[in-house]
Design an enzyme around this catalytic site. Structure first.
Site, PDB file in Angstrom:
ATOM      1  N   ARG A  41       0.837  -1.206   0.000  1.00 21.29           N
ATOM      2  CA  ARG A  41       0.000   0.000   0.000  1.00 21.29           C
ATOM      3  C   ARG A  41       0.873   1.257   0.000  1.00 21.29           C
ATOM      4  NH1 ARG A  41      -4.510   0.360   4.495  1.00 21.29           N
ATOM      5  NH2 ARG A  41      -5.437  -1.189   3.094  1.00 21.29           N
ATOM      6  N   PRO A  92     -13.047  -2.429  12.576  1.00 20.18           N
ATOM      7  CA  PRO A  92     -14.122  -3.258  12.018  1.00 20.18           C
ATOM      8  C   PRO A  92     -15.071  -3.754  13.093  1.00 20.18           C
ATOM      9  CG  PRO A  92     -12.115  -4.540  12.233  1.00 20.18           C
ATOM     10  CD  PRO A  92     -11.758  -3.128  12.597  1.00 20.18           C
ATOM     11  N   GLU A 161     -13.505  12.207  11.271  1.00 15.41           N
ATOM     12  CA  GLU A 161     -13.666  12.689   9.895  1.00 15.41           C
ATOM     13  C   GLU A 161     -15.141  12.617   9.506  1.00 15.41           C
ATOM     14  OE1 GLU A 161     -14.693  10.513   7.467  1.00 15.41           O
ATOM     15  OE2 GLU A 161     -14.607   8.692   8.674  1.00 15.41           O
ATOM     16  N   GLU A 165     -16.783   9.279   0.743  1.00 16.62           N
ATOM     17  CA  GLU A 165     -16.010   8.759  -0.378  1.00 16.62           C
ATOM     18  C   GLU A 165     -16.666   9.180  -1.688  1.00 16.62           C
ATOM     19  OE1 GLU A 165     -14.793   4.649  -0.171  1.00 16.62           O
ATOM     20  OE2 GLU A 165     -14.824   4.730   2.019  1.00 16.62           O
ATOM     21  N   LYS A 220     -19.820  11.603  16.006  1.00 21.55           N
ATOM     22  CA  LYS A 220     -19.511  10.884  14.767  1.00 21.55           C
ATOM     23  C   LYS A 220     -20.460   9.712  14.574  1.00 21.55           C
ATOM     24  CE  LYS A 220     -17.418   9.138  11.210  1.00 21.55           C
ATOM     25  NZ  LYS A 220     -17.618   9.689   9.858  1.00 21.55           N
ATOM     26  N   LEU A 221     -20.671   8.913  15.622  1.00 24.61           N
ATOM     27  CA  LEU A 221     -21.608   7.790  15.524  1.00 24.61           C
ATOM     28  C   LEU A 221     -23.014   8.284  15.218  1.00 24.61           C
ATOM     29  CD1 LEU A 221     -20.604   5.402  18.473  1.00 24.61           C
ATOM     30  CD2 LEU A 221     -20.139   5.116  16.042  1.00 24.61           C
ATOM     31  N   GLY A 273     -24.388   1.316   1.572  1.00 25.34           N
ATOM     32  CA  GLY A 273     -23.227   0.466   1.808  1.00 25.34           C
ATOM     33  C   GLY A 273     -22.092   1.299   2.360  1.00 25.34           C
ATOM     34  N   CYS A 276     -18.822   2.604   6.781  1.00 23.42           N
ATOM     35  CA  CYS A 276     -19.205   3.315   8.002  1.00 23.42           C
ATOM     36  C   CYS A 276     -20.631   3.062   8.477  1.00 23.42           C
ATOM     37  CB  CYS A 276     -19.008   4.820   7.809  1.00 23.42           C
ATOM     38  SG  CYS A 276     -17.294   5.309   7.581  1.00 23.42           S
ATOM     39  N   LYS A 279     -21.611  -0.412  10.091  1.00 25.42           N
ATOM     40  CA  LYS A 279     -20.712  -0.635  11.234  1.00 25.42           C
ATOM     41  C   LYS A 279     -21.031   0.307  12.384  1.00 25.42           C
ATOM     42  CE  LYS A 279     -16.502   0.947  10.739  1.00 25.42           C
ATOM     43  NZ  LYS A 279     -16.313   1.990  11.791  1.00 25.42           N
ATOM     44  N   LYS A 339     -20.735   3.022  -4.083  1.00 25.66           N
ATOM     45  CA  LYS A 339     -21.273   4.257  -4.645  1.00 25.66           C
ATOM     46  C   LYS A 339     -20.361   4.672  -5.786  1.00 25.66           C
ATOM     47  CE  LYS A 339     -20.506   8.145  -2.391  1.00 25.66           C
ATOM     48  NZ  LYS A 339     -20.389   9.180  -1.331  1.00 25.66           N
TER      49      LYS A 339
END
EC number: 1.1.1.22
Length: 494
Positions: A41, A92, A161, A165, A220-221, A273, A276, A279, A339
């Protein structure tokens, strides 16, 4: 005020890579090093072909890579030199033990905390970028306190954040807000102000919100849960529209003009999908259960249940329309990313739809402009199996959409890539078996229905009746039942 001159980001994935690239681009006087244990990576980040696709990312990276932006596997040295360390590793959902299927697995966060304290001296700011459960910062602090040494002062902040995406660079350059949470102590507030100063290079101060650490983590959640809730809400209305003859797009427009509601995230589809939403909502469900709030947990669980229902319902419509069987029929799947404008397939609805159809014996020809063959094979194979027999037998990866559609009984659109609006559908229709079906799971072909029907297509879409001739899938109309956490590898019950 403490001045941040060197930043280390642990984790070179979808969050760490773009975020730190933009910081380096906007703050040329700050040296930013992104580190990861994955050597391939890091090599990709240092090459012309970046490991992730994101509009505008390549230009940002190339503007500062080798100047004040660096990618490395030398994690320990980067930590030692940094004034601020971002933790941007994967969190995860647990696949084992207590909280399996719902709780966040924090083993990578813990490993980062231990490595940071081992390689730190003096004053350093440690900042959560990963989405974590509430009070994760407290766990990090306990690890630091248990391994303290003379003159070591590690301050823990939360800076989640909020990028999406596909629009990550735009979101990072022009954010709705930047949220920073820290301890309500002089040392904690000193760290908060130091991080604020970094963002103030390009973000107006009024858009930078400061809270305590717990509020930042929960925000955030809650933000992701609210966004997922809106999608599930409009998807529930889409089922009602199909049953009554209403059009969910018209309904969404009508309610979205109410300023109290707004028009964002009211696009009905085959389901949400990404890494985030599911999950984080499941994490919220687990948190509520752990805090003895069962009613709240059940409320948020329904968001996930509705998403699962929408996917199963769409798969059922495909089988229903294709004369109650897809066994040995060729079906073109257009789009595999969750997406458009990303190559990320995590929790993509296309994976679920593909598995439902594979379990019915369909032969799938899959095309996506940004997802490589290897990723599709991994996503459709059983966990721990590089490529199982079912995938080898039933799945073909096509080089272009026309190849995928050649000889197909049906075209299923699972990702809203703009290119799918511009295809030569007359050419596609000529090469398909008749009657030729299009199942538009993203409503990318709205406005083309009359033209497509004139060509000869039978159209099925989300939240609207287009084609009128349909054969019931089962007398009861029952939708196949599949496990939420374990995509189907068995025959549906009807």
């Amino acid at each position: 005020m403490f001045e941040i001159k060197k930043i280390c980001c642990i984790g070179a994935g979808y969050v760490g890579g773009p975020t730190c690239s933009v910081i380096a681009h906007m703050c040329p006087e700050i040296r930013v090093t992104v580190v990861d244990v994955n050597e391939s990576r890091i090599n990709a980040w240092n090459s012309p072909t970046l490991p992730i696709y994101e509009p505008g990312l390549k230009e940002v990276v190339e503007s500062c890579r080798g100047k004040n932006l660096f990618f490395s596997t030398n994690i320990d040295d980067a930590i030692k030199e940094a004034d601020l360390v971002f933790i941007s590793v994967n969190t995860p959902t647990k696949t084992y033990g207590m909280g399996k299927g719902r709780a966040a697995d924090l083993k990578y966060i813990e490993a980062c905390a231990r490595r940071i304290v081992q390689n730190s001296n003096g004053y350093k700011i440690v900042t959560e970028k990963s989405t974590v459960p509430v009070r994760a910062a407290e766990s990090i602090r306990r690890i630091f306190d248990a391994n303290t040494k003379p003159n070591l002062n590690l301050q823990v902040l939360s800076n989640p954040e909020f990028l999406a995406e596909g629009t990550a660079i735009k979101d990072l350059k022009n954010p709705d807000r930047v949220l920073i949470g820290g301890d309500e102590t002089p040392e904690g507030q000193r760290a908060v102000q130091a991080l604020c100063a970094v963002y103030e290079h390009w973000v107006p101060r009024e858009k930078i919100l400061t809270t305590n650490t717990w509020s930042s983590e929960l925000s955030k959640l809650a933000a992701n849960a609210f966004l997922a809730q809106r999608i599930s809400s409009i998807n529930s209305i889409s089922a009602l529209c199909e049953a009554t003859g209403a059009d969910v797009e018209e309904v969404a427009t009508a309610i979205g003009m109410d300023q109290r509601i707004g028009n964002k995230f009211l696009k009905a589809s085959v389901g949400f999908g990404g890494s985030c939403f599911q999950k984080d909502v499941l994490n919220l469900v687990y948190l509520c259960e752990a805090l003895n709030l069962p009613e709240v947990a059940r409320y948020w669980q329904q968001v996930i249940d509705m998403n699962d229902y929408q996917r199963r319902r769409f798969a059922s419509r495909i089988i229903d329309s294709l004369f109650n069987t897809v066994t040995d029929k060729k079906i073109a799947i257009l789009g595999f990313a969750f997406k458009k404008d990303t190559g990320d397939t995590r929790e993509s609805s296309s994976i679920y739809i593909s598995k439902y159809l594979m379990d019915e014996g369909a032969h799938l020809h899959i095309y996506d402009p940004k997802v490589p063959r290897e990723q599709i094979v991994v996503d459709l194979s059983h966990p721990g199996v590089s490529e199982d027999d079912q995938v080898s037998r039933l799945v073909t990866i096509s080089k272009d959409p026309y190849e995928a559609c050649d000889g197909a009984h049906a075209v299923v659109i699972c990702t809203e890539w703009d290119m799918f609006k511009e295809l030569d559908y007359e050419r596609i229709h000529k090469k398909m078996l008749k009657p030729a079906f299009i199942f538009d799971g993203r409503r990318v072909l709205d406005g083309l229905h009359n033209e497509l029907q004139t060509i000869g297509f039978q159209i099925e879409t989300i939240g609207k009746k287009v084609s009128s001739k349909r054969i019931p899938y089962a007398p009861s109309g029952e939708i196949p039942k599949f496990s939420l956490q374990d995509p189907p590898n068995k025959k549906p019950k009807v």
